[in-house]
Design an enzyme around this catalytic site. Structure first.
Site, PDB file in Angstrom:
ATOM      1  N   GLY A 389      -7.799  -2.844   3.771  1.00 30.69           N
ATOM      2  CA  GLY A 389      -7.766  -1.764   2.793  1.00 30.69           C
ATOM      3  C   GLY A 389      -8.014  -0.430   3.452  1.00 30.69           C
ATOM      4  N   GLY A 392     -13.259   3.511   3.561  1.00 28.89           N
ATOM      5  CA  GLY A 392     -14.212   3.901   2.539  1.00 28.89           C
ATOM      6  C   GLY A 392     -14.225   3.072   1.287  1.00 28.89           C
ATOM      7  N   LYS A 395     -15.444  -2.258   2.846  1.00 29.45           N
ATOM      8  CA  LYS A 395     -15.161  -3.505   3.569  1.00 29.45           C
ATOM      9  C   LYS A 395     -16.348  -3.918   4.439  1.00 29.45           C
ATOM     10  CE  LYS A 395     -11.548  -1.778   5.613  1.00 29.45           C
ATOM     11  NZ  LYS A 395     -11.593  -0.424   5.035  1.00 29.45           N
ATOM     12  N   SER A 713      10.923   3.291  -2.210  1.00 29.15           N
ATOM     13  CA  SER A 713      10.584   3.228  -3.634  1.00 29.15           C
ATOM     14  C   SER A 713      11.100   4.417  -4.442  1.00 29.15           C
ATOM     15  CB  SER A 713       9.066   3.111  -3.810  1.00 29.15           C
ATOM     16  OG  SER A 713       8.423   4.254  -3.285  1.00 29.15           O
ATOM     17  N   LYS A 756       0.113   3.457  -8.143  1.00 35.80           N
ATOM     18  CA  LYS A 756       1.135   4.329  -8.733  1.00 35.80           C
ATOM     19  C   LYS A 756       0.936   4.469 -10.246  1.00 35.80           C
ATOM     20  CE  LYS A 756       4.693   3.227  -5.280  1.00 35.80           C
ATOM     21  NZ  LYS A 756       5.986   2.561  -5.032  1.00 35.80           N
TER      22      LYS A 756
END
Length: 817
Positions: A389, A392, A395, A713, A756
């Site tokens: 990921g 921040g 993890k 996209s 999104k």
């Protein structure tokens, strides 16, 4: 009966009977007589195993095979002339005719000796070379028809040949003098050989080369060529002898030094004992005491005893002493089969995980599942998780939380920039300053063999380089089937890592080796949405920062609206690091007011942020109205989360050229080309005259030109913008879209849907067009995050004509007539 053709000068029976040490030599006259002798047309053939007989040379042959004994005895009574041919394979006990070489030497049986061990030894002298034609009989021994190998001996009479023969003689004498296995009389014999041909034969017979090489020398016809080959073999043999002498001399010197050191050490040890004990006795005693309580296997105990006995024999001043004691200390300090007890109360673990982290349901669920299985089956291997990921999102801190929940020790090892494989596997003890790898060192510190081990930034490990390949070393560490017996170069023993819970962290998988990815269970941690950040700040960040700054929770109150303002105006990230820094900055400002006794409000207001944090750095994405043709709202994913972007299409009269601006990547440019190509080929669906494409230039622009943009996209967004521009129709209000397109008119799924969608919600978008295959991504999002949004799923690009386009034309529409 003697052979009348045999020169009596060459019979050495009398010499042998006299038992004198004498090497028979040929004079020039003897050689001429020998070369002029006739060879019988049929000869009995005596196979030789491991040697080759050369003309003029006398050699002893041990005769052991029944056929050979009968042959020797039969012809010793007669003319004593036989044929000698070497076997191709010495291992064959009863050779056939085909097992022999085609060239041999006529031999004269000088004498047969009965040896004390019962064997017969025949003394043979080589006479002339012959070629075997065909076999005549195989029993009781081989007989064959032969012909003389008539090679005229025309000795070259030039300086080169004489220099060659002289070199042969000198080299042979040097080899005799250097070799302990050759009698010194051989040098005298070589000096007295006058015939160059016999000299070459004599040296060839005594060369230390393979059997087939000797046979090759026997078969060579040209004397000059044969002499050159012999010289080559002798040069190699002399070099080998000189090298052996150098090695033996060096070893002798080394041994002398070692013996001297040993005697001195023994004397020193005796003196130390007289004075009150050896200086390392205390260390050895301590190591043995520590070893008593270890739960290691008998094999490791055997290694320990061997190494500690070696330490006892070492002097503390020796260079190897520090490495040896470091090795033994590492051995006894490692947690061999020592495990902490897991807290298997699943409710307690869930509570701890929820206390430390908001969200991250997938990771928490995986940990709970693991503990549930351990409760049912106690010897389960720990999972190897990889949390992927943006920065921040928690993890690394999650690993610490997992260790606290399970009641295990916690280790964190940063792999960022790791280039040396030895950092993981350790250095071999042969190196000065050798030490174990960081895996073993970490286990030595925590003193348990089942900690939670966080491998931070695994995506930033270097690949193959001059110091090895750290990623390849990680393959063994992170493979449940291999890490049962992890091998550290310093330990030189296998250690079980299978009970360790490895948690790797990465920002991206693109730089992680495919084989390494395959060994880990990938869990993706998407960026937090604004709502989640507000909860994280309220529950964790604000209390933590107040505590770190020495303030009571009631001294300063952050309401959710204020936190949301900080998130929207002062941060652009997936995680919460910048948010935490800004909260800390606000608290520090108020801490100063407390210390200086300035008045301030406990309930912070939005107006305070401008004074403390300055002017807003970012602006919230806002929807643009649909009053302009060719402008469509798209959705994009970034490392900081989702964003909306606008695709603008402008038309101008020209020749149908396409211009793309806005710092677009190759994939995005291709999407624009596909969109225009599909629109040209299907213009009739949208009521567009195909001729307009040849008369109008198309310019596609994506604002914020300083920001690089790429990915497929935006394909459906570009296509919709082109349709709007060429039809001059309005696009539906508060509509956004994302999806990849193809030349066949299909709309394909894309990633980053969660981010999104949340970006669209922040921008007050109400309708979103997606690929039908992205429906499953929407279903995974919590319902409260998508309230007020309507989703339209499409498969064909043409479907946007009804979903996205209105029938109304824009004001001041372009006329294409």
């Amino acid at each position: 009966m003697e052979n009348p053709n045999i020169n009596p000068l060459l019979l050495f029976s009398d010499i042998l009977d006299a038992e004198t040490e004498f090497i028979p030599l040929l004079s020039s006259e003897d050689e001429e007589v020998m070369n002029s002798e006739d060879i019988p047309e049929v000869l009995p053939i005596l196979p030789l195993r491991n040697t080759v007989l050369f003309p003029g040379v006398v050699i002893p042959i041990t005769v052991g095979r029944d056929k050979s004994i009968k042959l020797i005895k039969d012809f010793y009574k007669g003319n004593r002339i036989i044929g000698v041919v070497t076997q191709k394979d010495p291992q064959i006990e009863d050779p056939e005719f085909t097992d022999l070489y085609s060239f041999g030497t006529v031999a004269y049986i000088i004498k047969i000796l009965q040896m004390p061990d019962g064997n017969n030894t025949a003394i043979l002298q080589g006479r002339r070379r012959f070629r075997v034609i065909e076999p005549i009989q195989n029993e009781p021994y081989i007989k064959a028809s032969v012909e003389a190998y008539n090679v005229p001996i025309n000795l070259p009479n030039n300086k080169e040949f004489h220099a060659l023969i002289s070199s042969l003689r000198d080299l042979a004498i040097q080899i005799v003098n250097k070799s302990p296995n050759i009698p010194s009389e051989a040098a005298f014999a070589i000096k007295n050989i006058k015939s160059p041909d016999f000299l070459v034969h004599f040296i060839s017979s005594n060369l230390n080369v393979e059997l087939h090489e000797k046979q090759k020398l026997l078969e060579m016809s040209d004397l000059m060529e044969r002499a050159n080959l012999v010289l080559l073999h002798m040069t190699h043999e002399l070099q080998m002898l000189e090298l052996k002498q150098q090695i033996q001399s060096k070893v002798k010197v080394d041994l002398d030094k070692q013996q001297r050191d040993f005697l001195l050490n023994q004397q020193l040890k005796t003196i130390q004992e007289e004075l009150g004990g050896a200086p390392n006795a205390q260390e050895i005693t301590t190591l043995r005491e520590q070893a008593k309580d270890k739960k290691w296997s008998p094999e490791i105990n055997e290694v320990f005893e061997k190494e500690i006995n070696k330490l006892q024999r070492m002097h503390p001043a020796a260079a190897e002493y520090s490495i040896q004691i470091n090795y033994l200390e590492t051995l006894v300090q490692l947690p061999w089969n020592e495990y902490s007890t897991d807290n298997l109360d699943l409710h307690h673990v869930q509570k701890i995980l929820d206390e430390d982290h908001f969200g991250l349901e997938k990771v928490k669920e995986r940990i709970i599942e693991y503990l549930a299985v351990i409760k049912l089956k106690n010897d389960l291997k720990s999972p190897i998780l990889c949390l992927v990921g943006p920065p921040g999102v928690g993890k690394t801190s999650l690993g610490k939380s997992v260790a606290r929940a399970l009641g295990r020790k916690y280790i964190r090892m940063s792999l960022g920039g790791l280039r040396d494989e030895s950092e993981l596997r350790g250095h071999r003890k042969t190196y000065i300053g050798a030490m174990p790898g960081r895996i073993v060192q970490s286990l030595k510190k925590v003193k348990t063999a089942n900690p939670v081990f966080v491998l931070d930034e695994i995506d930033k490990v270097s690949g193959m380089n001059i110091s090895g390949d750290p990623q390849a070393a990680l393959l063994e560490i992170l493979d449940p089937e291999q890490n049962v017996a992890f091998y550290d170069n310093f330990l030189e023993l296998e250690f079980d890592l299978s009970r360790i819970m490895f948690i790797a962290t990465a920002n991206t998988l693109s730089t992680v080796h495919p084989a390494l990815r395959d060994r880990m269970e990938i869990i993706e941690l998407p960026g937090y949405i604004a709502e989640e950040k507000i909860e994280i700040a309220t529950r964790h960040l604000v209390p933590k920062q107040l505590k770190e700054h020495g303030m009571h929770p009631k001294q300063l109150i952050f309401n959710k609206e204020l936190i949301q303002k900080i998130i929207e105006d002062y941060t652009r990230e997936s995680g919460v690091r910048t948010l935490e820094k800004n909260i800390a900055k606000v608290i520090r400002n108020k801490a100063k007011s407390i210390v200086t006794h300035e008045k301030f409000k406990r309930n912070l207001e939005e107006a305070d942020l401008g004074k403390i944090l300055g002017r807003p750095i970012f602006q919230m994405d806002k929807y643009i109205s649909n009053e302009v043709a060719g402008v469509v709202t798209g959705l994009a994913w970034t490392a900081a989360g989702g964003e909306i972007l606008f695709v603008e299409v402008s038309l101008s009269k020209g020749k149908g050229e396409l211009t793309l601006t806005g710092n677009l990547g190759d994939v995005m440019k291709e999407s624009a080309s596909i969109a225009l190509a599909y629109l040209k080929s299907h213009a009739f669906i949208f009521g567009i005259n195909p001729d307009v494409f040849e008369k109008w230039n198309v310019h596609i622009h994506v604002p914020e030109g300083a920001t690089p943009k790429d990915g497929p996209s935006a394909g459906i967004t570009m296509f919709t913008a082109l349709v709007s521009a060429f039809t001059q129709r309005k696009v539906r209000e508060k509509l956004a879209m994302t999806g990849e397109i193809t030349l066949r008119g299909k709309v394909l799924p894309v990633g980053g849907i969660r981010e999104k969608i949340l970006a669209a919600r922040r921008a007050n978008i109400s309708d979103i067009i997606l690929s039908r295959e992205n429906r499953k991504d929407i279903e995974e999002i919590k319902p409260e995050y998508i309230t007020g949004l309507t989703f339209h799923y499409i498969e064909e690009m043409a479907e946007i004509n009804n979903l996205a386009m209105l029938n109304d034309k824009v004001v001041n529409a372009i006329s294409f007539n």
